[in-house]
Design an enzyme around this catalytic site. Sequence first.
Site, PDB file in Angstrom:
ATOM      1  N   LEU A 132       0.848  -1.194   0.000  1.00 35.20           N
ATOM      2  CA  LEU A 132       0.000   0.000   0.000  1.00 35.20           C
ATOM      3  C   LEU A 132       0.881   1.240   0.000  1.00 35.20           C
ATOM      4  O   LEU A 132       1.796   1.354   0.814  1.00 35.20           O
ATOM      5  CB  LEU A 132      -0.877  -0.031   1.265  1.00 35.20           C
ATOM      6  CG  LEU A 132      -1.706   1.201   1.583  1.00 35.20           C
ATOM      7  CD1 LEU A 132      -2.740   1.468   0.494  1.00 35.20           C
ATOM      8  CD2 LEU A 132      -2.398   1.023   2.936  1.00 35.20           C
ATOM      9  N   VAL A 133       0.618   2.157  -0.935  1.00 36.43           N
ATOM     10  CA  VAL A 133       1.371   3.420  -0.988  1.00 36.43           C
ATOM     11  C   VAL A 133       0.376   4.566  -0.847  1.00 36.43           C
ATOM     12  O   VAL A 133      -0.412   4.834  -1.767  1.00 36.43           O
ATOM     13  CB  VAL A 133       2.159   3.563  -2.308  1.00 36.43           C
ATOM     14  CG1 VAL A 133       2.949   4.872  -2.313  1.00 36.43           C
ATOM     15  CG2 VAL A 133       3.110   2.381  -2.516  1.00 36.43           C
ATOM     16  N   THR A 134       0.390   5.249   0.313  1.00 36.53           N
ATOM     17  CA  THR A 134      -0.494   6.411   0.458  1.00 36.53           C
ATOM     18  C   THR A 134       0.203   7.646  -0.118  1.00 36.53           C
ATOM     19  O   THR A 134       1.433   7.718  -0.136  1.00 36.53           O
ATOM     20  CB  THR A 134      -0.861   6.681   1.927  1.00 36.53           C
ATOM     21  OG1 THR A 134       0.329   7.068   2.634  1.00 36.53           O
ATOM     22  CG2 THR A 134      -1.479   5.474   2.591  1.00 36.53           C
ATOM     23  N   GLY A 138       4.310  12.887  -6.376  1.00 34.84           N
ATOM     24  CA  GLY A 138       5.585  12.618  -7.038  1.00 34.84           C
ATOM     25  C   GLY A 138       6.363  11.455  -6.444  1.00 34.84           C
ATOM     26  O   GLY A 138       6.699  10.487  -7.141  1.00 34.84           O
ATOM     27  N   ASP A 147      -4.747   7.668  -2.679  1.00 35.74           N
ATOM     28  CA  ASP A 147      -4.537   9.117  -2.613  1.00 35.74           C
ATOM     29  C   ASP A 147      -5.866   9.807  -2.343  1.00 35.74           C
ATOM     30  O   ASP A 147      -6.936   9.241  -2.572  1.00 35.74           O
ATOM     31  CB  ASP A 147      -3.947   9.624  -3.939  1.00 35.74           C
ATOM     32  CG  ASP A 147      -3.185  10.924  -3.764  1.00 35.74           C
ATOM     33  OD1 ASP A 147      -1.955  10.875  -3.647  1.00 35.74           O
ATOM     34  OD2 ASP A 147      -3.833  11.994  -3.705  1.00 35.74           O
ATOM     35  N   TYR A 173       5.343  22.157   9.442  1.00 30.98           N
ATOM     36  CA  TYR A 173       5.831  21.031   8.625  1.00 30.98           C
ATOM     37  C   TYR A 173       7.026  20.366   9.306  1.00 30.98           C
ATOM     38  O   TYR A 173       7.086  19.128   9.408  1.00 30.98           O
ATOM     39  CB  TYR A 173       6.217  21.564   7.244  1.00 30.98           C
ATOM     40  CG  TYR A 173       6.709  20.504   6.276  1.00 30.98           C
ATOM     41  CD1 TYR A 173       5.802  19.700   5.574  1.00 30.98           C
ATOM     42  CD2 TYR A 173       8.070  20.319   6.038  1.00 30.98           C
ATOM     43  CE1 TYR A 173       6.250  18.733   4.675  1.00 30.98           C
ATOM     44  CE2 TYR A 173       8.521  19.360   5.150  1.00 30.98           C
ATOM     45  CZ  TYR A 173       7.609  18.572   4.467  1.00 30.98           C
ATOM     46  OH  TYR A 173       8.060  17.617   3.582  1.00 30.98           O
ATOM     47  N   ALA A 206       7.822  20.345  12.457  1.00 32.49           N
ATOM     48  CA  ALA A 206       7.359  19.627  13.654  1.00 32.49           C
ATOM     49  C   ALA A 206       6.685  18.312  13.258  1.00 32.49           C
ATOM     50  O   ALA A 206       6.897  17.264  13.889  1.00 32.49           O
ATOM     51  CB  ALA A 206       6.388  20.496  14.452  1.00 32.49           C
ATOM     52  N   LYS A 258       7.230  16.493  10.638  1.00 29.92           N
ATOM     53  CA  LYS A 258       8.195  15.510  10.122  1.00 29.92           C
ATOM     54  C   LYS A 258       9.108  14.978  11.233  1.00 29.92           C
ATOM     55  O   LYS A 258       9.539  13.816  11.178  1.00 29.92           O
ATOM     56  CB  LYS A 258       8.996  16.127   8.977  1.00 29.92           C
ATOM     57  CG  LYS A 258       8.146  16.410   7.731  1.00 29.92           C
ATOM     58  CD  LYS A 258       7.534  15.125   7.193  1.00 29.92           C
ATOM     59  CE  LYS A 258       6.759  15.339   5.914  1.00 29.92           C
ATOM     60  NZ  LYS A 258       6.209  14.093   5.359  1.00 29.92           N
TER      61      LYS A 258
HETATM   62  P1  NAP Z   1       3.209  15.646  -3.706  1.00 31.92           P
HETATM   63  O1  NAP Z   1       3.576  15.374  -5.122  1.00 31.92           O
HETATM   64  O2  NAP Z   1       2.453  16.883  -3.382  1.00 31.92           O
HETATM   65  O3  NAP Z   1       2.444  14.352  -3.145  1.00 31.92           O
HETATM   66  C1  NAP Z   1       1.776  14.335  -1.917  1.00 31.92           C
HETATM   67  C2  NAP Z   1       0.504  13.530  -2.116  1.00 31.92           C
HETATM   68  O4  NAP Z   1      -0.187  13.400  -0.868  1.00 31.92           O
HETATM   69  C3  NAP Z   1      -0.463  14.207  -3.096  1.00 31.92           C
HETATM   70  O5  NAP Z   1      -0.887  13.294  -4.081  1.00 31.92           O
HETATM   71  C4  NAP Z   1      -1.606  14.635  -2.186  1.00 31.92           C
HETATM   72  O6  NAP Z   1      -2.856  14.652  -2.823  1.00 31.92           O
HETATM   73  C5  NAP Z   1      -1.575  13.536  -1.139  1.00 31.92           C
HETATM   74  N1  NAP Z   1      -2.332  13.928   0.042  1.00 31.92           N
HETATM   75  C6  NAP Z   1      -2.411  15.136   0.640  1.00 31.92           C
HETATM   76  N2  NAP Z   1      -3.265  15.098   1.667  1.00 31.92           N
HETATM   77  C7  NAP Z   1      -3.739  13.831   1.737  1.00 31.92           C
HETATM   78  C8  NAP Z   1      -4.663  13.171   2.581  1.00 31.92           C
HETATM   79  N3  NAP Z   1      -5.291  13.825   3.591  1.00 31.92           N
HETATM   80  N4  NAP Z   1      -4.926  11.866   2.368  1.00 31.92           N
HETATM   81  C9  NAP Z   1      -4.323  11.193   1.344  1.00 31.92           C
HETATM   82  N5  NAP Z   1      -3.450  11.774   0.501  1.00 31.92           N
HETATM   83  C10 NAP Z   1      -3.162  13.073   0.702  1.00 31.92           C
HETATM   84  O7  NAP Z   1       4.514  15.697  -2.815  1.00 31.92           O
HETATM   85  P2  NAP Z   1       5.818  14.760  -2.774  1.00 31.92           P
HETATM   86  O8  NAP Z   1       6.969  15.632  -2.996  1.00 31.92           O
HETATM   87  O9  NAP Z   1       5.617  13.546  -3.595  1.00 31.92           O
HETATM   88  O10 NAP Z   1       5.805  14.381  -1.226  1.00 31.92           O
HETATM   89  C11 NAP Z   1       5.574  13.067  -0.739  1.00 31.92           C
HETATM   90  C12 NAP Z   1       6.041  13.017   0.706  1.00 31.92           C
HETATM   91  O11 NAP Z   1       7.432  13.308   0.739  1.00 31.92           O
HETATM   92  C13 NAP Z   1       5.367  14.056   1.598  1.00 31.92           C
HETATM   93  O12 NAP Z   1       5.121  13.509   2.866  1.00 31.92           O
HETATM   94  C14 NAP Z   1       6.418  15.151   1.703  1.00 31.92           C
HETATM   95  O13 NAP Z   1       6.280  15.887   2.882  1.00 31.92           O
HETATM   96  C15 NAP Z   1       7.684  14.341   1.676  1.00 31.92           C
HETATM   97  N6  NAP Z   1       8.878  15.070   1.261  1.00 31.92           N
HETATM   98  C16 NAP Z   1       8.925  15.732   0.086  1.00 31.92           C
HETATM   99  C17 NAP Z   1      10.083  16.420  -0.262  1.00 31.92           C
HETATM  100  C18 NAP Z   1      10.198  17.177  -1.550  1.00 31.92           C
HETATM  101  O14 NAP Z   1      11.230  17.816  -1.763  1.00 31.92           O
HETATM  102  N7  NAP Z   1       9.244  17.136  -2.441  1.00 31.92           N
HETATM  103  C19 NAP Z   1      11.187  16.417   0.598  1.00 31.92           C
HETATM  104  C20 NAP Z   1      11.104  15.713   1.792  1.00 31.92           C
HETATM  105  C21 NAP Z   1       9.941  15.039   2.125  1.00 31.92           C
HETATM  106  P3  NAP Z   1      -3.429  16.044  -3.432  1.00 31.92           P
HETATM  107  O15 NAP Z   1      -2.407  16.493  -4.432  1.00 31.92           O
HETATM  108  O16 NAP Z   1      -4.731  15.630  -3.991  1.00 31.92           O
HETATM  109  O17 NAP Z   1      -3.519  16.989  -2.261  1.00 31.92           O
END
Ligand code: NAP
Length: 261
Positions: free
Chosen positions: A11-13, A18, A38, A157, A159, A161
């Site tokens: 399962l991948v939430t 991305g 998602d 954010y 806090a 993480k």
């Molecule tokens: P992303 O492309 O915005 O993906 C996040 C996904 O989570 C989106 O599809 C979003 O859906 C979904 N989501 C938001 N609220 C939700 C909820 N209540 N229930 C279920 N799904 C929900 O961002 P990403 O960069 O892939 O980030 C993935 C994870 O990596 C996140 O936890 C982020 O904090 C972490 N991260 C990212 C980075 C970075 O540089 N990008 C760095 C460190 C950590 P919607 O688009 O429909 O809202």
Amino acid sequence: MTQRFEGATCLVTGGGGGIGAGTAKLLAAEGAHVIVADLSLERAREVAAEIKAMGHAASAHSVDVTSEASVAQLVDESWRENGPVTMVVTCAGIIKIQPFLDLPEADWDRTLDVNLKGTFLVLQGVARRLVREGLQGRMVAVSSVAGRGPRADVADYAASKAGVISVVRSAAMALAKYGMRVNAVCPGVVATEMTYAIQRMRAEDSGGDPDEMLAGAVAGIPIGRIETPEDVARAIAFLLSEEAGYVTGQALNVCGGLEFD
Ligand code: NAP
């Protein structure tokens, strides 16, 4: 491609985002049936369709990770449709740039709800079912380098993480006796919509150019390039694999050398 996850269901939430999509594709290519979950069912379906078009197994579900009922429904339906879910990756997350002094209570609550409570509910929901059925599991939560230290314009954010790392450690301790491993990854600056949105928000506040601001951020990464979702996915796959069979309760920085603690 090795087939380390042949026969397993994962399962991948946040699987429509991305890092989630990159992870779902890699795990599917290594033999797992991936359940892409998602908030947006449409986006989850798109990613599942891409995986199937590559000749691998996937299905799509909607979930709101902030709701225990929604997570329970996801776990039930996943089990009913695909059998035991023995691997989980929690990628759902949100971020909003706001100076510490202006951060509203409602935004603090929302960020902590999605990023921290959402991670807890998914880990707990799957673990409860696995324990009930006497099965072992492997879980990885996506934290961030922001969980390692202070962030002036994303205090909520950072806090959330830091909290994810804490929950992962507690889950690892609680679940080790059931044969479950739980770890976290801490990515840095990943080429996803979240990162582009951060640069747009920061540019709007400062009057700068988002592309130039991103280039500045990337220039500070010792490895010298932006992180890809596949960079994160490969570390997640390692932690899920038997190669990490003695690793639990750890938070692995996957950030090109941005962070050392
Ligand atoms: P992303 O492309 O915005 O993906 C996040 C996904 O989570 C989106 O599809 C979003 O859906 C979904 N989501 C938001 N609220 C939700 C909820 N209540 N229930 C279920 N799904 C929900 O961002 P990403 O960069 O892939 O980030 C993935 C994870 O990596 C996140 O936890 C982020 O904090 C972490 N991260 C990212 C980075 C970075 O540089 N990008 C760095 C460190 C950590 P919607 O688009 O429909 O809202």
